[in-house]
Design a protein around this motif. Structure first.
Motif, PDB file in Angstrom:
ATOM      1  N   GLN A  17       0.821  -1.208   0.000  1.00 48.26           N
ATOM      2  CA  GLN A  17       0.000   0.000   0.000  1.00 48.26           C
ATOM      3  C   GLN A  17       0.859   1.263   0.000  1.00 48.26           C
ATOM      4  O   GLN A  17       0.404   2.320  -0.436  1.00 48.26           O
ATOM      5  CB  GLN A  17      -0.928  -0.005   1.208  1.00 48.26           C
ATOM      6  N   ILE A  18       2.083   1.147   0.500  1.00 48.97           N
ATOM      7  CA  ILE A  18       3.051   2.239   0.403  1.00 48.97           C
ATOM      8  C   ILE A  18       4.351   1.646  -0.122  1.00 48.97           C
ATOM      9  O   ILE A  18       4.895   0.705   0.454  1.00 48.97           O
ATOM     10  CB  ILE A  18       3.314   2.929   1.750  1.00 48.97           C
ATOM     11  N   THR A  19       4.836   2.198  -1.223  1.00 51.44           N
ATOM     12  CA  THR A  19       6.107   1.775  -1.797  1.00 51.44           C
ATOM     13  C   THR A  19       7.048   2.967  -1.778  1.00 51.44           C
ATOM     14  O   THR A  19       6.742   4.016  -2.338  1.00 51.44           O
ATOM     15  CB  THR A  19       5.925   1.291  -3.247  1.00 51.44           C
ATOM     16  N   SER A  20       8.174   2.824  -1.120  1.00 53.30           N
ATOM     17  CA  SER A  20       9.152   3.917  -1.035  1.00 53.30           C
ATOM     18  C   SER A  20      10.436   3.500  -1.744  1.00 53.30           C
ATOM     19  O   SER A  20      10.643   2.335  -2.068  1.00 53.30           O
ATOM     20  CB  SER A  20       9.447   4.272   0.430  1.00 53.30           C
ATOM     21  N   ALA A  21      11.301   4.484  -1.986  1.00 49.50           N
ATOM     22  CA  ALA A  21      12.565   4.222  -2.665  1.00 49.50           C
ATOM     23  C   ALA A  21      13.621   5.208  -2.181  1.00 49.50           C
ATOM     24  O   ALA A  21      13.304   6.216  -1.533  1.00 49.50           O
ATOM     25  CB  ALA A  21      12.394   4.324  -4.180  1.00 49.50           C
ATOM     26  N   ASN A  22      14.852   4.931  -2.496  1.00 46.00           N
ATOM     27  CA  ASN A  22      15.931   5.857  -2.180  1.00 46.00           C
ATOM     28  C   ASN A  22      15.840   7.088  -3.081  1.00 46.00           C
ATOM     29  O   ASN A  22      15.138   7.084  -4.095  1.00 46.00           O
ATOM     30  CB  ASN A  22      17.281   5.177  -2.369  1.00 46.00           C
ATOM     31  N   HIS A  23      16.552   8.132  -2.706  1.00 44.85           N
ATOM     32  CA  HIS A  23      16.534   9.338  -3.531  1.00 44.85           C
ATOM     33  C   HIS A  23      17.926   9.957  -3.597  1.00 44.85           C
ATOM     34  O   HIS A  23      18.851   9.547  -2.896  1.00 44.85           O
ATOM     35  CB  HIS A  23      15.506  10.350  -3.021  1.00 44.85           C
ATOM     36  N   MET A  24      18.047  10.927  -4.451  1.00 43.38           N
ATOM     37  CA  MET A  24      19.303  11.634  -4.667  1.00 43.38           C
ATOM     38  C   MET A  24      19.143  13.087  -4.227  1.00 43.38           C
ATOM     39  O   MET A  24      18.160  13.748  -4.592  1.00 43.38           O
ATOM     40  CB  MET A  24      19.679  11.590  -6.148  1.00 43.38           C
ATOM     41  N   LEU A  25      20.079  13.570  -3.424  1.00 43.42           N
ATOM     42  CA  LEU A  25      20.141  14.993  -3.115  1.00 43.42           C
ATOM     43  C   LEU A  25      20.983  15.673  -4.184  1.00 43.42           C
ATOM     44  O   LEU A  25      22.065  15.192  -4.528  1.00 43.42           O
ATOM     45  CB  LEU A  25      20.777  15.235  -1.751  1.00 43.42           C
ATOM     46  N   PHE A  26      20.478  16.785  -4.698  1.00 39.49           N
ATOM     47  CA  PHE A  26      21.258  17.558  -5.657  1.00 39.49           C
ATOM     48  C   PHE A  26      21.419  18.974  -5.125  1.00 39.49           C
ATOM     49  O   PHE A  26      20.446  19.720  -4.995  1.00 39.49           O
ATOM     50  CB  PHE A  26      20.578  17.594  -7.028  1.00 39.49           C
ATOM     51  N   GLU A  27      22.644  19.327  -4.764  1.00 41.82           N
ATOM     52  CA  GLU A  27      22.940  20.667  -4.265  1.00 41.82           C
ATOM     53  C   GLU A  27      23.142  21.583  -5.462  1.00 41.82           C
ATOM     54  O   GLU A  27      24.181  21.513  -6.138  1.00 41.82           O
ATOM     55  CB  GLU A  27      24.164  20.637  -3.364  1.00 41.82           C
ATOM     56  N   VAL A  28      22.149  22.416  -5.738  1.00 44.02           N
ATOM     57  CA  VAL A  28      22.128  23.203  -6.969  1.00 44.02           C
ATOM     58  C   VAL A  28      23.328  24.135  -7.063  1.00 44.02           C
ATOM     59  O   VAL A  28      24.028  24.163  -8.089  1.00 44.02           O
ATOM     60  CB  VAL A  28      20.809  24.011  -7.061  1.00 44.02           C
ATOM     61  N   GLU A  29      23.586  24.915  -6.007  1.00 41.86           N
ATOM     62  CA  GLU A  29      24.677  25.879  -6.058  1.00 41.86           C
ATOM     63  C   GLU A  29      26.048  25.212  -6.207  1.00 41.86           C
ATOM     64  O   GLU A  29      26.947  25.757  -6.830  1.00 41.86           O
ATOM     65  CB  GLU A  29      24.667  26.770  -4.810  1.00 41.86           C
ATOM     66  N   LYS A  30      26.210  24.001  -5.654  1.00 37.36           N
ATOM     67  CA  LYS A  30      27.488  23.291  -5.736  1.00 37.36           C
ATOM     68  C   LYS A  30      27.535  22.295  -6.888  1.00 37.36           C
ATOM     69  O   LYS A  30      28.577  21.695  -7.141  1.00 37.36           O
ATOM     70  CB  LYS A  30      27.751  22.553  -4.423  1.00 37.36           C
ATOM     71  N   ASN A  31      26.385  22.098  -7.557  1.00 33.14           N
ATOM     72  CA  ASN A  31      26.287  21.132  -8.662  1.00 33.14           C
ATOM     73  C   ASN A  31      26.792  19.761  -8.222  1.00 33.14           C
ATOM     74  O   ASN A  31      27.584  19.105  -8.899  1.00 33.14           O
ATOM     75  CB  ASN A  31      27.075  21.620  -9.877  1.00 33.14           C
ATOM     76  N   ARG A  32      26.296  19.311  -7.053  1.00 31.95           N
ATOM     77  CA  ARG A  32      26.784  18.065  -6.468  1.00 31.95           C
ATOM     78  C   ARG A  32      25.618  17.136  -6.150  1.00 31.95           C
ATOM     79  O   ARG A  32      24.593  17.560  -5.606  1.00 31.95           O
ATOM     80  CB  ARG A  32      27.565  18.353  -5.195  1.00 31.95           C
ATOM     81  N   ARG A  33      25.758  15.844  -6.518  1.00 32.27           N
ATOM     82  CA  ARG A  33      24.746  14.831  -6.262  1.00 32.27           C
ATOM     83  C   ARG A  33      25.199  13.930  -5.114  1.00 32.27           C
ATOM     84  O   ARG A  33      26.334  13.453  -5.100  1.00 32.27           O
ATOM     85  CB  ARG A  33      24.486  13.979  -7.518  1.00 32.27           C
ATOM     86  N   LEU A  34      24.290  13.707  -4.147  1.00 35.69           N
ATOM     87  CA  LEU A  34      24.589  12.885  -2.987  1.00 35.69           C
ATOM     88  C   LEU A  34      23.481  11.852  -2.805  1.00 35.69           C
ATOM     89  O   LEU A  34      22.334  12.208  -2.544  1.00 35.69           O
ATOM     90  CB  LEU A  34      24.692  13.745  -1.716  1.00 35.69           C
ATOM     91  N   PRO A  35      23.787  10.560  -2.941  1.00 40.01           N
ATOM     92  CA  PRO A  35      22.755   9.537  -2.776  1.00 40.01           C
ATOM     93  C   PRO A  35      22.309   9.419  -1.322  1.00 40.01           C
ATOM     94  O   PRO A  35      23.114   9.534  -0.399  1.00 40.01           O
ATOM     95  CB  PRO A  35      23.442   8.259  -3.263  1.00 40.01           C
ATOM     96  N   VAL A  36      21.006   9.190  -1.124  1.00 39.20           N
ATOM     97  CA  VAL A  36      20.442   8.955   0.205  1.00 39.20           C
ATOM     98  C   VAL A  36      19.810   7.574   0.191  1.00 39.20           C
ATOM     99  O   VAL A  36      18.831   7.343  -0.521  1.00 39.20           O
ATOM    100  CB  VAL A  36      19.387  10.022   0.575  1.00 39.20           C
ATOM    101  N   GLU A  37      20.375   6.660   0.981  1.00 38.75           N
ATOM    102  CA  GLU A  37      19.953   5.267   0.946  1.00 38.75           C
ATOM    103  C   GLU A  37      19.649   4.763   2.347  1.00 38.75           C
ATOM    104  O   GLU A  37      20.178   5.268   3.335  1.00 38.75           O
ATOM    105  CB  GLU A  37      21.053   4.396   0.318  1.00 38.75           C
ATOM    106  N   ILE A  38      18.777   3.761   2.420  1.00 37.18           N
ATOM    107  CA  ILE A  38      18.461   3.110   3.690  1.00 37.18           C
ATOM    108  C   ILE A  38      19.277   1.837   3.833  1.00 37.18           C
ATOM    109  O   ILE A  38      19.309   1.020   2.926  1.00 37.18           O
ATOM    110  CB  ILE A  38      16.959   2.747   3.768  1.00 37.18           C
ATOM    111  N   GLU A  39      19.873   1.697   4.985  1.00 40.04           N
ATOM    112  CA  GLU A  39      20.596   0.459   5.284  1.00 40.04           C
ATOM    113  C   GLU A  39      20.585   0.261   6.801  1.00 40.04           C
ATOM    114  O   GLU A  39      21.166   1.067   7.539  1.00 40.04           O
ATOM    115  CB  GLU A  39      22.039   0.537   4.789  1.00 40.04           C
ATOM    116  N   PRO A  40      19.945  -0.762   7.358  1.00 37.94           N
ATOM    117  CA  PRO A  40      19.181  -1.769   6.616  1.00 37.94           C
ATOM    118  C   PRO A  40      17.770  -1.279   6.279  1.00 37.94           C
ATOM    119  O   PRO A  40      17.280  -0.324   6.880  1.00 37.94           O
ATOM    120  CB  PRO A  40      19.126  -2.933   7.618  1.00 37.94           C
TER     121      PRO A  40
END
Length: 327
Positions: free
Chosen positions: A115-138
């Motif tokens: 009934q609820i499906t979630s997923a990991n996401h990516m942070l994108f720092e616009v001013e720094k043009n940097r991508r940072l993955p956000v993941e769950i473990e466990p």
């Protein structure tokens, strides 16, 4: 507009013309499953409304609703009322979906019956043009355990924009609390996970959360004061659902963490008995407190928790172990 709708994608928009193009492109690229895009122009005073209207003229899956400014929760609630899909997804106007992001969520929901499906996401720092993955473990796959994570303000489970919700969860009028400006998504998720029978989390990345100087969380002011309405509403939800005792320790730690983050341990504990203790004990039936939490509950009742907490934090530094699931 397609007659069959698998997912209703709700996009609240307020003065987002600077970032909207990327969001629209990512939505247009979602070719499967069948979606409807519900854009709620929340009284924008820039070019947002015109951009949305132009997009809708070329995108048959899109509709635009212009309303007076009432805040993001009011805009999302309007979208929920209009949604026709079997599932609901939320996207913010300054963010973007990964390619096939909705398809991955939809396939998992259909395959598992979640009934609820979630997923990991990516942070994108616009001013720094940097991508940072956000993941769950466990990964946590049980609603009752995820409720604990939501109370602790989990960086993935709290958000509503990296998930797919079965629309029937909103039946009975469940909506976002329009009086709460910070943490309103966590309050909604708290109630949705309490209602859910089955949930699933994917390790794939389906969403890009863009951080910039105009982001809401970049301008919340005092951390503790800004979060008090959320904590008060959370208290009411837990009492209404009859589960506050079950999550007593989690709620206590969350209330402490909000103050501690801004004021430090000593100042937080000096104010605990007057500021935090009444909220934590409100509505508690001592006979329903889990055995594992009775000792801490008695310390709070006796006003002795601050001394215990400061000693416990010293012990944490020595043993490298944490109390609860403090973030």
């Amino acid at each position: 507009m397609n007659s069959r709708v698998d997912i209703s994608v709700i996009v609240p928009c307020f003065n987002a013309d600077r970032y909207l193009k990327i969001c629209l492109e990512s939505l247009k690229a979602q070719k499967s499953p069948e979606i409807e895009m519900i854009f709620i122009d929340d009284g924008s005073t820039d070019a947002t409304g015109a951009i949305l209207d132009a997009f809708a003229r070329t995108e048959p899956r899109a509709q635009v609703i212009h309303i007076p400014n009432g805040g993001v929760s009011a805009a999302r609630n309007r979208g929920i009322e209009l949604a026709r899909g079997r599932y609901i997804a939320f996207v913010d106007a300054d963010d973007a979906l990964e390619e096939n992001g909705l398809l991955l969520l939809y396939q998992a929901a259909m395959r598992t019956g979640a009934q609820i499906t979630s997923a990991n996401h990516m942070l994108f720092e616009v001013e720094k043009n940097r991508r940072l993955p956000v993941e769950i473990e466990p990964v946590v796959q049980h609603p009752q355990e995820i409720v604990k994570e939501v109370i602790h303000m989990h960086r993935i489970y709290n958000n509503i924009w990296n998930k797919l919700y079965e629309r029937e969860l909103f039946e009975g009028g469940l909506r976002l609390d329009e009086s709460v400006r910070i943490g309103e998504d966590a309050l909604l998720n708290l109630q949705l996970y309490l209602r859910s029978r089955k949930v699933v989390h994917l390790q794939e990345t389906t969403y890009v959360y863009r951080i910039h100087s105009r982001s809401a969380m970049a301008n919340i002011g005092g951390h503790s004061q800004a979060h008090q309405p959320m904590l008060c509403s959370m208290n009411e939800i837990l009492k209404r659902e009859g589960v506050k005792e079950l999550y007593f320790r989690d709620y206590l730690q969350s209330c402490v963490w909000v103050d501690e983050k801004e004021q430090g341990i000593r100042r937080c504990m000096r104010a605990f008995n007057a500021r935090i203790r009444p909220l934590v004990l409100d509505g508690i039936d001592k006979t329903r407190v889990p055995k594992k939490d009775v000792f801490v509950y008695r310390l709070v009742c006796a006003g002795l928790f601050p001394a215990f907490y400061e000693l416990m934090r010293v012990g944490e530094k020595i043993t490298k172990k944490k109390w609860g699931i403090r973030r």
